[in-house]
Write an enzyme that holds these catalytic residues in place. Structure first.
Site, PDB file in Angstrom:
ATOM      1  N   GLY A  11       2.734  -1.169   4.203  1.00 25.08           N
ATOM      2  CA  GLY A  11       2.887   0.156   3.869  1.00 25.08           C
ATOM      3  C   GLY A  11       4.233   0.638   3.708  1.00 25.08           C
ATOM      4  N   GLY A  12       5.016   1.052   4.595  1.00 24.48           N
ATOM      5  CA  GLY A  12       6.075   2.009   4.486  1.00 24.48           C
ATOM      6  C   GLY A  12       7.377   0.969   3.885  1.00 24.48           C
TER       7      GLY A  12
ATOM      8  N   HIS B 279      -9.313   1.315   4.702  1.00 24.52           N
ATOM      9  CA  HIS B 279      -8.127   1.584   5.442  1.00 24.52           C
ATOM     10  C   HIS B 279      -8.208   2.482   6.781  1.00 24.52           C
ATOM     11  CE1 HIS B 279      -4.252   2.674   6.643  1.00 24.52           C
ATOM     12  NE2 HIS B 279      -3.651   1.652   5.773  1.00 24.52           N
TER      13      HIS B 279
ATOM     14  N   GLU C 102      -5.491  -4.889  10.600  1.00 23.49           N
ATOM     15  CA  GLU C 102      -4.476  -3.855  10.839  1.00 23.49           C
ATOM     16  C   GLU C 102      -4.623  -2.920  12.128  1.00 23.49           C
ATOM     17  OE1 GLU C 102      -2.348  -2.649   6.724  1.00 23.49           O
ATOM     18  OE2 GLU C 102      -4.056  -1.309   7.036  1.00 23.49           O
TER      19      GLU C 102
ATOM     20  N   ASN D 103       0.861  -1.130  -0.047  1.00 19.11           N
ATOM     21  CA  ASN D 103      -0.011  -0.122   0.040  1.00 19.11           C
ATOM     22  C   ASN D 103       0.928   1.153   0.096  1.00 19.11           C
ATOM     23  OD1 ASN D 103      -1.850   2.149   0.243  1.00 19.11           O
ATOM     24  ND2 ASN D 103      -2.396   1.287   2.647  1.00 19.11           N
ATOM     25  N   TRP D 104       0.944   1.887  -1.149  1.00 21.80           N
ATOM     26  CA  TRP D 104       2.037   2.910  -1.303  1.00 21.80           C
ATOM     27  C   TRP D 104       1.465   4.369  -0.535  1.00 21.80           C
ATOM     28  CZ3 TRP D 104       3.410   2.444  -7.056  1.00 21.80           C
ATOM     29  CH2 TRP D 104       4.439   1.346  -7.292  1.00 21.80           C
TER      30      TRP D 104
HETATM   31  P1  PGA Z   1       2.930   0.447   7.662  1.00 22.02           P
HETATM   32  O1  PGA Z   1       1.445   0.586   7.019  1.00 22.02           O
HETATM   33  O2  PGA Z   1       3.246  -1.018   6.952  1.00 22.02           O
HETATM   34  O3  PGA Z   1       3.581   1.500   7.244  1.00 22.02           O
HETATM   35  O4  PGA Z   1       2.665   0.384   9.157  1.00 22.02           O
HETATM   36  C1  PGA Z   1       0.571  -0.598   6.889  1.00 22.02           C
HETATM   37  C2  PGA Z   1      -0.738  -0.021   6.108  1.00 22.02           C
HETATM   38  O5  PGA Z   1      -1.404   1.126   6.711  1.00 22.02           O
HETATM   39  O6  PGA Z   1      -1.299  -0.589   5.192  1.00 22.02           O
END
Ligand code: PGA
Length: 238
Positions: free
Chosen positions: A216-217, A93, A159, A6-7
């Protein structure tokens, strides 16, 4: 096993195309893993072009509206995504829920419409830190999941809000417990999301009810995203 990057609001068209060209190499080494990237709307087409014909990396959007078209400024519909070659969308999300007024009801509507149009869906759920401290985790998850339709093209991403972008990953025990609970309510694949990276992916993905990750990151860097996909491929092959 499914690994989705997820960018968020990173990578315009130029960077997206570059990234896509880098990860096409993954194709032959990621067997047993569905690899997905979720660029911002404006970079969807460049990502699809960068991956090229026949890539087994799929491109999903980060959101989708429930109507086919209409006066909904700033929204994008499922047919518009399909026309570009997009295969699915994230809905619900926690950043949308917390900062843009998304509710269980709108998440459910988005998921229903996307599925009906033929998209795959990653529907996100997760408790806040306050929910967990108040021992409300299961109650919150139950409400969120109650709004999500059952469908063969739908997966849930668990999440925990306190683990997103914080570097505080849920322990594999917490993740496993939440995933088992979610599966008792909704028979589907469940991805874990929240500070997944190349170092902790293997431990999390080894849990019996963790069927993949929403990253994410760590999905923004091609090398670390590849490392997570390869860890998933190894576990899927075990
Ligand atoms: P993160 O984000 O891996 O940067 O914690 C995950 C997400 O929000 O899908």
């Amino acid at each position: 096993m499914l690994i989705a990057g997820n960018w968020k609001m990173f990578k315009g068209a130029h960077q997206a195309r570059e990234f896509a060209a880098q990860i096409t190499r993954l194709d032959d080494r990621s067997s047993g893993v569905d690899v997905v990237v979720c660029p911002p709307f404006v970079s969807l087409q460049a990502t699809i072009q960068g991956l090229g014909e026949g890539s087994n990396v799929s491109v999903y959007a980060q959101n989708v509206h429930w109507e086919l078209e209409g006066a909904f400024t700033g929204e994008v519909s499922a047919p518009m995504l399909l026309e570009l070659g997009v295969k699915g969308a994230i809905v619900g999300h926690s950043e949308r829920r917390q900062r843009f007024g998304e509710t269980d009801d709108t998440v459910g509507q988005r998921a229903e419409a996307a599925l009906e149009a033929g998209l795959a869906v990653i529907a996100c759920v997760g408790e806040t830190e306050a929910d967990r401290e108040a021992e409300e985790t299961e109650a919150v998850l139950e409400l969120q999941i109650g709004a999500i339709p059952e469908h063969e093209r739908l997966v849930i991403a668990y999440e925990p809000v306190w683990a997103i972008g914080t570097g505080r990953t849920a322990s594999s025990e917490i993740a496993q417990e939440a995933h088992a609970f979610i599966k008792s309510l909704h028979p589907t694949r469940v991805l874990y999301g929240g500070s997944v990276n190349a170092e902790n992916a293997r431990t999390l993905l080894s849990q019996p009810d963790v069927d993949g990750a929403l990253v994410g990151g760590a999905s923004l860097d091609a090398q670390s995203f590849e490392a997570i996909c390869l860890a998933a491929a190894e576990i899927a092959g075990e």
